[in-house]
Design a protein around this motif. Sequence first.
Motif, mmCIF file in Angstrom:
data_model
loop_
_atom_site.group_PDB
_atom_site.id
_atom_site.type_symbol
_atom_site.label_atom_id
_atom_site.label_comp_id
_atom_site.label_asym_id
_atom_site.label_seq_id
_atom_site.Cartn_x
_atom_site.Cartn_y
_atom_site.Cartn_z
ATOM 1 N N ALA A 267 0.819 -1.214 0.000
ATOM 2 C CA ALA A 267 0.000 0.000 0.000
ATOM 3 C C ALA A 267 0.855 1.267 0.000
ATOM 4 O O ALA A 267 0.531 2.241 -0.690
ATOM 5 C CB ALA A 267 -0.944 -0.008 1.195
ATOM 6 N N ASP A 268 1.930 1.257 0.782
ATOM 7 C CA ASP A 268 2.747 2.466 0.886
ATOM 8 C C ASP A 268 3.617 2.710 -0.349
ATOM 9 O O ASP A 268 4.280 3.739 -0.458
ATOM 10 C CB ASP A 268 3.622 2.411 2.137
ATOM 11 C CG ASP A 268 4.585 1.226 2.119
ATOM 12 O OD1 ASP A 268 4.314 0.244 1.404
ATOM 13 O OD2 ASP A 268 5.609 1.281 2.836
ATOM 14 N N LYS A 269 3.632 1.762 -1.294
ATOM 15 C CA LYS A 269 4.431 1.915 -2.504
ATOM 16 C C LYS A 269 3.607 2.347 -3.709
ATOM 17 O O LYS A 269 4.161 2.715 -4.745
ATOM 18 C CB LYS A 269 5.141 0.594 -2.841
ATOM 19 C CG LYS A 269 6.078 0.073 -1.759
ATOM 20 C CD LYS A 269 7.241 1.010 -1.518
ATOM 21 C CE LYS A 269 8.204 0.428 -0.484
ATOM 22 N NZ LYS A 269 9.325 1.360 -0.186
ATOM 23 N N CYS A 271 1.921 4.963 -4.201
ATOM 24 C CA CYS A 271 2.077 6.386 -4.520
ATOM 25 C C CYS A 271 3.346 6.683 -5.307
ATOM 26 O O CYS A 271 3.541 7.818 -5.767
ATOM 27 C CB CYS A 271 2.061 7.224 -3.251
ATOM 28 S SG CYS A 271 0.456 7.285 -2.445
ATOM 29 N N SER A 272 4.219 5.686 -5.462
ATOM 30 C CA SER A 272 5.421 5.917 -6.262
ATOM 31 C C SER A 272 5.123 5.867 -7.748
ATOM 32 O O SER A 272 5.943 6.275 -8.564
ATOM 33 C CB SER A 272 6.496 4.874 -5.923
ATOM 34 O OG SER A 272 6.088 3.573 -6.326
ATOM 35 N N LYS A 278 -2.150 9.781 -2.711
ATOM 36 C CA LYS A 278 -2.458 8.994 -1.507
ATOM 37 C C LYS A 278 -3.926 8.591 -1.485
ATOM 38 O O LYS A 278 -4.275 7.457 -1.128
ATOM 39 C CB LYS A 278 -2.103 9.803 -0.247
ATOM 40 C CG LYS A 278 -2.272 9.015 1.042
ATOM 41 C CD LYS A 278 -1.809 9.826 2.242
ATOM 42 C CE LYS A 278 -1.969 9.020 3.536
ATOM 43 N NZ LYS A 278 -1.514 9.812 4.721
ATOM 44 N N ALA A 281 -4.383 5.786 -3.928
ATOM 45 C CA ALA A 281 -3.834 4.534 -3.397
ATOM 46 C C ALA A 281 -4.790 3.921 -2.378
ATOM 47 O O ALA A 281 -5.010 2.695 -2.371
ATOM 48 C CB ALA A 281 -2.471 4.794 -2.768
ATOM 49 N N ASN A 282 -5.372 4.752 -1.525
ATOM 50 C CA ASN A 282 -6.325 4.242 -0.530
ATOM 51 C C ASN A 282 -7.560 3.653 -1.197
ATOM 52 O O ASN A 282 -8.088 2.624 -0.752
ATOM 53 C CB ASN A 282 -6.723 5.363 0.434
ATOM 54 C CG ASN A 282 -5.600 5.769 1.358
ATOM 55 O OD1 ASN A 282 -4.679 4.987 1.610
ATOM 56 N ND2 ASN A 282 -5.643 6.987 1.863
ATOM 57 N N ARG A 285 -6.672 0.151 -2.624
ATOM 58 C CA ARG A 285 -6.599 -0.907 -1.600
ATOM 59 C C ARG A 285 -7.989 -1.221 -1.061
ATOM 60 O O ARG A 285 -8.324 -2.387 -0.817
ATOM 61 C CB ARG A 285 -5.681 -0.462 -0.452
ATOM 62 C CG ARG A 285 -4.274 -0.117 -0.844
ATOM 63 C CD ARG A 285 -3.586 -1.194 -1.644
ATOM 64 N NE ARG A 285 -3.455 -2.448 -0.916
ATOM 65 C CZ ARG A 285 -2.826 -3.517 -1.380
ATOM 66 N NH1 ARG A 285 -2.262 -3.484 -2.576
ATOM 67 N NH2 ARG A 285 -2.754 -4.619 -0.667
#
Length: 417
Positions: A267-269, A271-272, A278, A281-282, A285
């Motif tokens: 999840a934290d990747k 945004c790359s 963000k 991305a949310n 998921r």
Amino acid sequence: MKTAGIVAEYNPFHNGHLYHLEKTRRDTGADYLVIVMSGDFTQRGAPALADKFARAQMALACGADLVLELPAIHATGSAPYFARGAAALLDNLQVVDCLCFGCETNQMDAFLKISRILRRELPTFQKKLRLLLCLGHTFPSARQQALTECLENDSESFSLPAGLLDSPNNILALEYCMALQDFDSPIQPFAIRRQESAYHQTDLGVKYSSATAIRQAIQRGESFSAWGGHLPGAAGEILQQTLQNRGWLTEDDFSLLLKYKCMETPADKLCSFFDVSKEMANRIRHCLNDFTTYRDFIARIKTSQITYTRAARSLLHILLNLRQPAQNLSVTELCPYARVLGFRKEATPLLTQIKKAGRIPLITQPAKFLKNKSLLSPHARAMLEQDIHAANLYESVLAYKTGIPFVHESCRQMMRL
């Protein structure tokens, strides 16, 4: 020798595109027409109906002299990235006199004046844009309001013509003007008004139909007699043969690949990836367990702030592994090579002049540039590898769907007509 540049997707090449080519040559007096064309994936965040070589062949058969590929990072980007990449490519050739674009109006003076004001007020504009986005406006709405406020407060007291930036083509026209001014380019922008059908028109017109309407007719299974007349004769024959021999692709043909890519990325990747915020991305998921098809997933992650097209582009960047591009690149770094998809033999003097005057290498044999690392900078090589990866993914899915043999992109040869 006078040369005009045109930026296009030709998805597919239709009667309106032929009108654009012929009017460009007639009104500018150009000896050569250079086309910068998207590869196998397009700005709306979807695969092209037919592969880039078939579409380049259509353009050459209908009057284009040279077709170059717009790198994937630009071809799949939002209007500023798309326009800057294409304008940089044309500028780097050092032979192009004018950039001729189709739009819904011929108010060239308005585009030039707005672009000058925006370049002066860009920090103010960006601040207003971010604020409006935070307040819940969609990007098109926020951009229109921020621009209007900047123009009202500018010393030139210029009013935004009603509806000027309501269409994608007009937005691109403005971005081309801004890019050419930013580059201090000698290339002159030149507007040509579109004929009959609007960009998003979904019904076939009388003579001029949008690419969207033609694609939808093909995807519905309608016969060539229903849509063939909306393409020039040579282009229609090429597309008909291509569809019969190779078939076509839609977003949903990439469904499982996209789901796998979203599943494997922490999840934290997310945004790359290029264009993935963000919030986006949310949403990805949160909705992943309900994934059914590619197009359905776009509709699921779309919100009042995230438009369908932006969601589609973001997911395509995840699929193609396209990361956030570096900022503040020079003109040559923005588009560090010119990949030739095809040219007419009569345009050989143009290629000779580009090789002599151009600031970037012409790539006619990708394998040669991949094998010899000294021919491209690390940045340029990485960009070329992105293009080849995207093309190979397209060809792989097409081969799987239709049973045609897979051909690696580095083995594809440019066309000579």
